[in-house]
Motif scaffolding. Sequence first.
Motif, PDB file in Angstrom:
ATOM      1  N   LEU A  24       0.743  -1.274  -0.108  1.00  0.00           N
ATOM      2  CA  LEU A  24       0.015   0.077   0.082  1.00  0.00           C
ATOM      3  C   LEU A  24       0.927   1.247   0.059  1.00  0.00           C
ATOM      4  N   LEU A  25       0.873   2.034  -1.021  1.00  0.00           N
ATOM      5  CA  LEU A  25       1.313   3.548  -0.976  1.00  0.00           C
ATOM      6  C   LEU A  25       0.430   4.245  -0.173  1.00  0.00           C
ATOM      7  N   LEU A  26       0.991   4.758   0.875  1.00  0.00           N
ATOM      8  CA  LEU A  26       0.429   5.750   1.824  1.00  0.00           C
ATOM      9  C   LEU A  26       0.755   7.148   1.928  1.00  0.00           C
ATOM     10  N   ALA A  27      -0.083   8.021   1.541  1.00  0.00           N
ATOM     11  CA  ALA A  27       0.090   9.478   1.563  1.00  0.00           C
ATOM     12  C   ALA A  27      -0.690  10.093   3.180  1.00  0.00           C
ATOM     13  N   GLY A  28      -1.544  10.675   3.053  1.00  0.00           N
ATOM     14  CA  GLY A  28      -2.160  11.443   4.231  1.00  0.00           C
ATOM     15  C   GLY A  28      -2.930  10.228   4.972  1.00  0.00           C
ATOM     16  N   GLY A  29      -3.357   9.279   4.309  1.00  0.00           N
ATOM     17  CA  GLY A  29      -4.094   8.171   4.929  1.00  0.00           C
ATOM     18  C   GLY A  29      -5.680   8.628   4.968  1.00  0.00           C
ATOM     19  N   THR A  30      -6.115   9.550   4.423  1.00  0.00           N
ATOM     20  CA  THR A  30      -7.562   9.892   4.933  1.00  0.00           C
ATOM     21  C   THR A  30      -8.490   9.283   4.181  1.00  0.00           C
ATOM     22  N   ASP A  31      -8.005   8.650   2.944  1.00  0.00           N
ATOM     23  CA  ASP A  31      -8.927   7.857   2.128  1.00  0.00           C
ATOM     24  C   ASP A  31      -8.642   6.266   2.614  1.00  0.00           C
ATOM     25  N   VAL A  32      -7.440   6.142   2.690  1.00  0.00           N
ATOM     26  CA  VAL A  32      -7.091   4.613   3.044  1.00  0.00           C
ATOM     27  C   VAL A  32      -7.398   4.263   4.356  1.00  0.00           C
ATOM     28  N   THR A  72       0.038  18.734   0.849  1.00  0.00           N
ATOM     29  CA  THR A  72      -1.251  18.670   1.496  1.00  0.00           C
ATOM     30  C   THR A  72      -1.928  19.884   0.929  1.00  0.00           C
ATOM     31  N   TYR A  73      -3.352  19.978   1.059  1.00  0.00           N
ATOM     32  CA  TYR A  73      -4.257  20.701   0.955  1.00  0.00           C
ATOM     33  C   TYR A  73      -3.807  22.193   1.770  1.00  0.00           C
ATOM     34  N   ALA A  74      -3.562  21.923   2.916  1.00  0.00           N
ATOM     35  CA  ALA A  74      -3.102  23.050   3.751  1.00  0.00           C
ATOM     36  C   ALA A  74      -2.012  23.814   3.129  1.00  0.00           C
ATOM     37  N   GLY A 105      -4.627  15.295   3.987  1.00  0.00           N
ATOM     38  CA  GLY A 105      -5.095  14.963   2.706  1.00  0.00           C
ATOM     39  C   GLY A 105      -4.143  15.544   1.821  1.00  0.00           C
ATOM     40  N   THR A 106      -3.854  14.985   0.511  1.00  0.00           N
ATOM     41  CA  THR A 106      -2.917  15.318  -0.391  1.00  0.00           C
ATOM     42  C   THR A 106      -3.618  15.219  -1.698  1.00  0.00           C
ATOM     43  N   LEU A 107      -3.153  16.278  -2.527  1.00  0.00           N
ATOM     44  CA  LEU A 107      -3.354  16.151  -4.019  1.00  0.00           C
ATOM     45  C   LEU A 107      -3.269  14.773  -4.834  1.00  0.00           C
ATOM     46  N   GLY A 118     -14.139  12.809  -6.029  1.00  0.00           N
ATOM     47  CA  GLY A 118     -13.026  13.587  -5.628  1.00  0.00           C
ATOM     48  C   GLY A 118     -13.050  15.060  -6.002  1.00  0.00           C
ATOM     49  N   ASP A 119     -12.942  16.246  -5.272  1.00  0.00           N
ATOM     50  CA  ASP A 119     -13.113  17.470  -5.613  1.00  0.00           C
ATOM     51  C   ASP A 119     -12.196  17.923  -6.489  1.00  0.00           C
ATOM     52  N   THR A 120     -10.870  17.751  -6.453  1.00  0.00           N
ATOM     53  CA  THR A 120      -9.780  18.424  -7.117  1.00  0.00           C
ATOM     54  C   THR A 120     -10.066  17.935  -8.509  1.00  0.00           C
ATOM     55  N   ILE A 161       4.484   5.592  -9.287  1.00  0.00           N
ATOM     56  CA  ILE A 161       3.554   6.524  -8.573  1.00  0.00           C
ATOM     57  C   ILE A 161       3.565   7.959  -9.016  1.00  0.00           C
ATOM     58  N   VAL A 162       2.263   8.579  -8.741  1.00  0.00           N
ATOM     59  CA  VAL A 162       2.221  10.040  -9.322  1.00  0.00           C
ATOM     60  C   VAL A 162       3.055  10.879  -8.676  1.00  0.00           C
ATOM     61  N   ALA A 163       4.099  11.394  -9.104  1.00  0.00           N
ATOM     62  CA  ALA A 163       5.069  12.197  -8.538  1.00  0.00           C
ATOM     63  C   ALA A 163       4.537  13.826  -8.386  1.00  0.00           C
TER      64      ALA A 163
HETATM   65  C1  LIG Z   1     -13.681  13.428   7.075  1.00  0.00           C
HETATM   66  C2  LIG Z   1     -13.434  13.308   5.622  1.00  0.00           C
HETATM   67  C3  LIG Z   1     -13.735  14.236   4.684  1.00  0.00           C
HETATM   68  C4  LIG Z   1     -13.352  14.299   3.249  1.00  0.00           C
HETATM   69  N1  LIG Z   1     -13.665  15.226   2.593  1.00  0.00           N
HETATM   70  C5  LIG Z   1     -13.271  15.340   1.035  1.00  0.00           C
HETATM   71  C6  LIG Z   1     -13.663  16.589   0.385  1.00  0.00           C
HETATM   72  O1  LIG Z   1     -14.552  17.323   0.808  1.00  0.00           O
HETATM   73  N2  LIG Z   1     -13.363  16.464  -0.883  1.00  0.00           N
HETATM   74  C7  LIG Z   1     -12.571  15.411  -1.388  1.00  0.00           C
HETATM   75  O2  LIG Z   1     -12.537  15.239  -2.505  1.00  0.00           O
HETATM   76  N3  LIG Z   1     -12.135  14.279  -0.654  1.00  0.00           N
HETATM   77  C8  LIG Z   1     -12.486  14.292   0.810  1.00  0.00           C
HETATM   78  N4  LIG Z   1     -12.204  13.288   1.703  1.00  0.00           N
HETATM   79  C9  LIG Z   1     -11.218  12.055   0.930  1.00  0.00           C
HETATM   80  C10 LIG Z   1      -9.684  12.458   1.241  1.00  0.00           C
HETATM   81  O3  LIG Z   1      -9.520  13.319   2.179  1.00  0.00           O
HETATM   82  C11 LIG Z   1      -9.125  12.966   0.031  1.00  0.00           C
HETATM   83  O4  LIG Z   1      -9.376  12.097  -1.413  1.00  0.00           O
HETATM   84  C12 LIG Z   1      -7.696  13.208  -0.019  1.00  0.00           C
HETATM   85  O5  LIG Z   1      -7.010  13.876  -1.095  1.00  0.00           O
HETATM   86  C13 LIG Z   1      -6.695  11.841   0.174  1.00  0.00           C
HETATM   87  O6  LIG Z   1      -5.321  12.042   0.249  1.00  0.00           O
HETATM   88  P1  LIG Z   1      -4.340  11.316   1.132  1.00  0.00           P
HETATM   89  O7  LIG Z   1      -2.960  11.807   1.062  1.00  0.00           O
HETATM   90  O8  LIG Z   1      -5.113  11.294   2.242  1.00  0.00           O
HETATM   91  O9  LIG Z   1      -4.581   9.619   0.292  1.00  0.00           O
HETATM   92  P2  LIG Z   1      -4.382   8.372   1.121  1.00  0.00           P
HETATM   93  O10 LIG Z   1      -5.560   7.897   1.912  1.00  0.00           O
HETATM   94  O11 LIG Z   1      -3.057   8.225   1.708  1.00  0.00           O
HETATM   95  O12 LIG Z   1      -4.271   7.469  -0.343  1.00  0.00           O
HETATM   96  C14 LIG Z   1      -5.311   7.315  -1.180  1.00  0.00           C
HETATM   97  C15 LIG Z   1      -5.150   6.627  -2.286  1.00  0.00           C
HETATM   98  O13 LIG Z   1      -4.334   7.239  -3.020  1.00  0.00           O
HETATM   99  C16 LIG Z   1      -3.079   6.680  -3.494  1.00  0.00           C
HETATM  100  N5  LIG Z   1      -1.876   7.541  -3.505  1.00  0.00           N
HETATM  101  C17 LIG Z   1      -1.674   8.352  -2.561  1.00  0.00           C
HETATM  102  N6  LIG Z   1      -0.703   9.188  -2.930  1.00  0.00           N
HETATM  103  C18 LIG Z   1      -0.270   8.703  -4.134  1.00  0.00           C
HETATM  104  C19 LIG Z   1       0.738   8.876  -5.080  1.00  0.00           C
HETATM  105  N7  LIG Z   1       1.587   9.959  -4.965  1.00  0.00           N
HETATM  106  N8  LIG Z   1       0.700   7.955  -6.375  1.00  0.00           N
HETATM  107  C20 LIG Z   1      -0.052   7.421  -6.532  1.00  0.00           C
HETATM  108  N9  LIG Z   1      -0.976   6.791  -5.735  1.00  0.00           N
HETATM  109  C21 LIG Z   1      -1.005   7.577  -4.474  1.00  0.00           C
HETATM  110  C22 LIG Z   1      -3.144   5.701  -2.083  1.00  0.00           C
HETATM  111  O14 LIG Z   1      -2.304   4.473  -2.745  1.00  0.00           O
HETATM  112  C23 LIG Z   1      -4.473   5.459  -2.072  1.00  0.00           C
HETATM  113  O15 LIG Z   1      -4.790   4.186  -2.979  1.00  0.00           O
HETATM  114  C24 LIG Z   1     -12.451  13.289   2.743  1.00  0.00           C
HETATM  115  C25 LIG Z   1     -12.117  12.192   3.637  1.00  0.00           C
HETATM  116  C26 LIG Z   1     -12.742  12.230   5.017  1.00  0.00           C
HETATM  117  C27 LIG Z   1     -12.026  11.276   5.879  1.00  0.00           C
END
Ligand SMILES: Cc1cc2nc3c(=O)[nH]c(=O)nc-3n(C[C@H](O)[C@H](O)[C@H](O)COP(=O)(O)OP(=O)(O)OC[C@H]3O[C@@H](n4cnc5c(N)ncnc54)[C@H](O)[C@@H]3O)c2cc1C
Length: 284
Positions: A24-32, A72-74, A105-107, A118-120, A161-163
Amino acid sequence: MTDYLRPDSLEDALRARDEHPDWLLLAGGTDVMVGFAEKPAPSGVIDVFGLPGLCGVSREPDGTIRIGAATTYADILRSPIVQSDLPALAACVREIGAVQIQARGTLGGNVGTSSPVGDTLPVLLALDARLELASARARREMAYPDFLVGYRKTALAPTEIVAAVRFPVVPGRVQHWRKVGTRKAQAISKVMFAGSASLSPEGKILSPRIALGAVADRPIRVLAAESVLEGQSPSEPLADRARDAVISAIRPITDVRSTAEYRSTVAGNLVRRFVLGLGDAPKA
Ligand SMILES: Cc1cc2nc3c(=O)[nH]c(=O)nc-3n(C[C@H](O)[C@H](O)[C@H](O)COP(=O)(O)OP(=O)(O)OC[C@H]3O[C@@H](n4cnc5c(N)ncnc54)[C@H](O)[C@@H]3O)c2cc1C
């Protein structure tokens, strides 16, 4: 037991991805991390959150704006480059989740999950973004629409990976973002719209982009509506025609968040409002 790797450099991350394409490739973890305990544990994790080679917003020598995938979005919101040249992205990011999600959360995570909500993602379509994809063996660039191959399916190879995401800078281009959800914060979108267009000195619409989310299995551009607008002056009848083109082109679904009919109507109205707004935008 799940193995865990936290590489120090992009090169180490790419090597790890090459050796363990199933991890698993983990970034911010807010999806996974949502429902993580209920999912089968991955055999390993490659954690790229905060990895220097993947973070930051920069203006490149070729004039494009480059945003590292683990930014990150911030940090995107804090960037003066984004504020000045990518106002649609800034407006979109401001509405993602709440501050906790924006801090983690990251782009790249949004692009990696590739959810139709996905909003972006519509912003990437509306601003002609390109992706930098990297593996231990090669780098390649891809126009963002080519990356989207199905419902949550992308053209990313298992060892890649997406760079970064790159945005061309088009001086004077009007950018627009609108998210419709149940409430302001933490709402998952019912419909999202990102639009852009240039205006000729005579006020004609040039290179319009009409991008929508949550109305198909992936974020889409509505080429039929863009053709209606190309070379025309903004007006009420033109705005109506663009709205009708959108409604005819999309086939949204009914689900827990909204009905197909609501999504169609709202998508058409958002585009109509965008076209009318172009009438007040500064000309080239
Ligand atoms: C409470 C809550 C509210 C949210 N609100 C929104 C919202 O308003 N709008 C919205 O769009 N989303 C929202 N989300 C979803 C999430 O925050 C976003 O999709 C965020 O951008 C995910 O980024 P992350 O870094 O946390 O990804 P992760 O959870 O770490 O990874 C998500 C997926 O992307 C893959 N990945 C990560 N980085 C890379 C990379 N560099 N290259 C290839 N693959 C990669 C991972 O392997 C995984 O499959 C929300 C989530 C929560 C829990």
